[in-house]
Design an enzyme around this catalytic site. Sequence first.
Site, PDB file in Angstrom:
ATOM      1  N   ASP A  95      33.537  23.720  32.277  1.00 10.11           N
ATOM      2  CA  ASP A  95      34.915  24.183  32.592  1.00 10.11           C
ATOM      3  C   ASP A  95      35.031  24.554  34.098  1.00 10.11           C
ATOM      4  O   ASP A  95      36.033  25.042  34.794  1.00 10.11           O
ATOM      5  CB  ASP A  95      35.139  25.550  31.854  1.00 10.11           C
ATOM      6  N   ASN A  96      33.789  24.605  34.632  1.00  8.28           N
ATOM      7  CA  ASN A  96      33.775  24.672  36.106  1.00  8.28           C
ATOM      8  C   ASN A  96      33.692  23.417  37.026  1.00  8.28           C
ATOM      9  O   ASN A  96      33.209  23.488  38.043  1.00  8.28           O
ATOM     10  CB  ASN A  96      32.652  25.720  36.511  1.00  8.28           C
ATOM     11  N   GLY A 111      41.386  39.921  33.180  1.00  8.53           N
ATOM     12  CA  GLY A 111      42.041  39.232  33.757  1.00  8.53           C
ATOM     13  C   GLY A 111      42.169  39.549  35.155  1.00  8.53           C
ATOM     14  O   GLY A 111      42.845  38.907  36.315  1.00  8.53           O
ATOM     15  N   LYS A 143      43.899  34.421  41.712  1.00  6.12           N
ATOM     16  CA  LYS A 143      43.024  34.522  40.741  1.00  6.12           C
ATOM     17  C   LYS A 143      42.638  35.901  40.785  1.00  6.12           C
ATOM     18  O   LYS A 143      42.670  36.649  41.834  1.00  6.12           O
ATOM     19  CB  LYS A 143      41.796  34.048  41.095  1.00  6.12           C
ATOM     20  N   GLY A 159      40.215  28.445  29.274  1.00  4.71           N
ATOM     21  CA  GLY A 159      41.538  28.462  29.893  1.00  4.71           C
ATOM     22  C   GLY A 159      41.481  29.477  31.026  1.00  4.71           C
ATOM     23  O   GLY A 159      40.518  30.133  31.225  1.00  4.71           O
ATOM     24  N   ARG A 204      41.729  34.541  34.067  1.00  7.55           N
ATOM     25  CA  ARG A 204      41.975  35.467  35.449  1.00  7.55           C
ATOM     26  C   ARG A 204      42.662  34.536  36.411  1.00  7.55           C
ATOM     27  O   ARG A 204      42.613  34.913  37.761  1.00  7.55           O
ATOM     28  CB  ARG A 204      40.895  36.221  35.864  1.00  7.55           C
TER      29      ARG A 204
END
Length: 504
Positions: A271-272, A136, A123, A100, A103
Amino acid sequence: MLPLSIESHFLDALPVDPSDDPRPRQVWRACASRVSPHSAAAPRLLAYSPSCAALLGLESHTSTAAFLDTFSGNQLHPDMQPYAMAYGGHQFGHWAGQLGDGRAIALGEVRGLDTQRYTLQLKGAGPTPYSRHADGFAVLRSSIREFLCSEAMHYLGVPSTRVLSLIATGNEVVRDQFYDGNPRPEPGAVVCRVSPSFLRFGHFELPASRQDPDTLRELVRYALQRDYPDIDSEDLPQACAEMFRQVCERTATLMVHWMRVGFVHGVMNTDNLSLIGETIDYGPYGWLEETDREWTPNTTDSGGRYSFGRQSQVALWNLSRLAGALLPIIGNEAPLYEALEHYEQRYSAQYQSMMADKLGLSTPDEAFAEQTWLLMEAQRADMTLFFRTLSAPLAQITPAALAATCYGEPQQEAFESWWQQYRLLADGDAGRSERMRHTNPSFVLKNYLVQQAIEEAEQGEMGRFAALHEAMRHPYDEPASAWVLEKRPAWASTPGCSQLSCSS
Ligand code: AMP
Ligand code: MG
């Protein structure tokens, strides 16, 4: 107040986490959690992208307090409803569960002057329920890397998330940059990223892994409506299969672009990878300097899983994970296998034609392209300089000029014999050099160039950053700043300059 008309379609259309507990936790049956950006103690606008600001109708607002307040996260536009998204992912080949936006905080969607909808996302604006063990935040050096590389990719013609702004927060962020037990405080920063979609393959993997077909179905519907609106979504299984096929096509195109410009993403976890085929998440990325298809800039990737030459195969592996996640919606493996095969054919055809463009050949020649890679690898040629030198009119090129692009002592005879073959194959027509100069950039964002800009910026000096930012907007021209054309200097071959860890 900034003249933005903000929508929160993602929150309106998809299930939202009922809890507003900001602490790290598992979030079930929801695609997003409402969050609040952390405030910046002393925000300072370090840079913005003029073309991205113009796209959003903000070019005359970049020096206003409202711009600084909004994109540092200090005081949002009243219509913004910030949220972090839930997704999962396979990291280095292993299922990692829920990841998820740890950051990243989305602010909402706006319309660009091109009529496309864009999501704005900060970000480094602080923790979310997806921050796991981390804080984060983002440090200045990684934010500079994200900012410059997003701009560089855009102007190279490579699909990429864009950046609007780079703001120093005035907050300190503690990082152990080299993972050697020496954490130190560093300046923090926030980048505002901009994209039509921040959906990743991992968005679909998370509900699929949890046997949560309802959330999965809603996400697929949303993606079809927002990211693939040309697909008729009447029959959901069929529409989903078509979407997957188009994701395969876009991903193939993206991989060919990366090979063309010598870009290594460095962390191609699922996830990228973006659902719309954009380059996303600039971490320990790099650009080939001396040619080596096994090279990765990521010091954490000891097996070279994400090395330059493996990227198209890893993308295929990642697409297979996405296929697995979409299977419950499609209910039939056949169209998924077909699309994966289509990816391979598409990649291979586009790659061969791209190599013909790079080499200035009128038709693809697979064997000669491979021979060229082998020459560049054996002789340690600088990939960018080699192809740019080759892009001159034929009469102006010499084997010695090509050999001069090498790191170390080149074998002149190797270049001479390659050159004899090349002269027989090369496109002799007048458009050859022109075509090659649109394919082969004169320079790329070598890591040491960014590193120098970072070191200056950490001392409060933005001159080199600004010069790089300006140069990156014209990568196919002869640059005014001749220093961007140089080979990597010897001092810059150490980690930190040519290689980075995930903490970057
Ligand atoms: P990455 O490898 O940078 O794509 O990050 C993988 C996961 O770790 C994502 O879920 C990120 O949001 C999360 N992550 C990375 N860095 C941080 C950070 N400083 N704070 C919170 N989460 C992070
Ligand atoms: Mg990521």
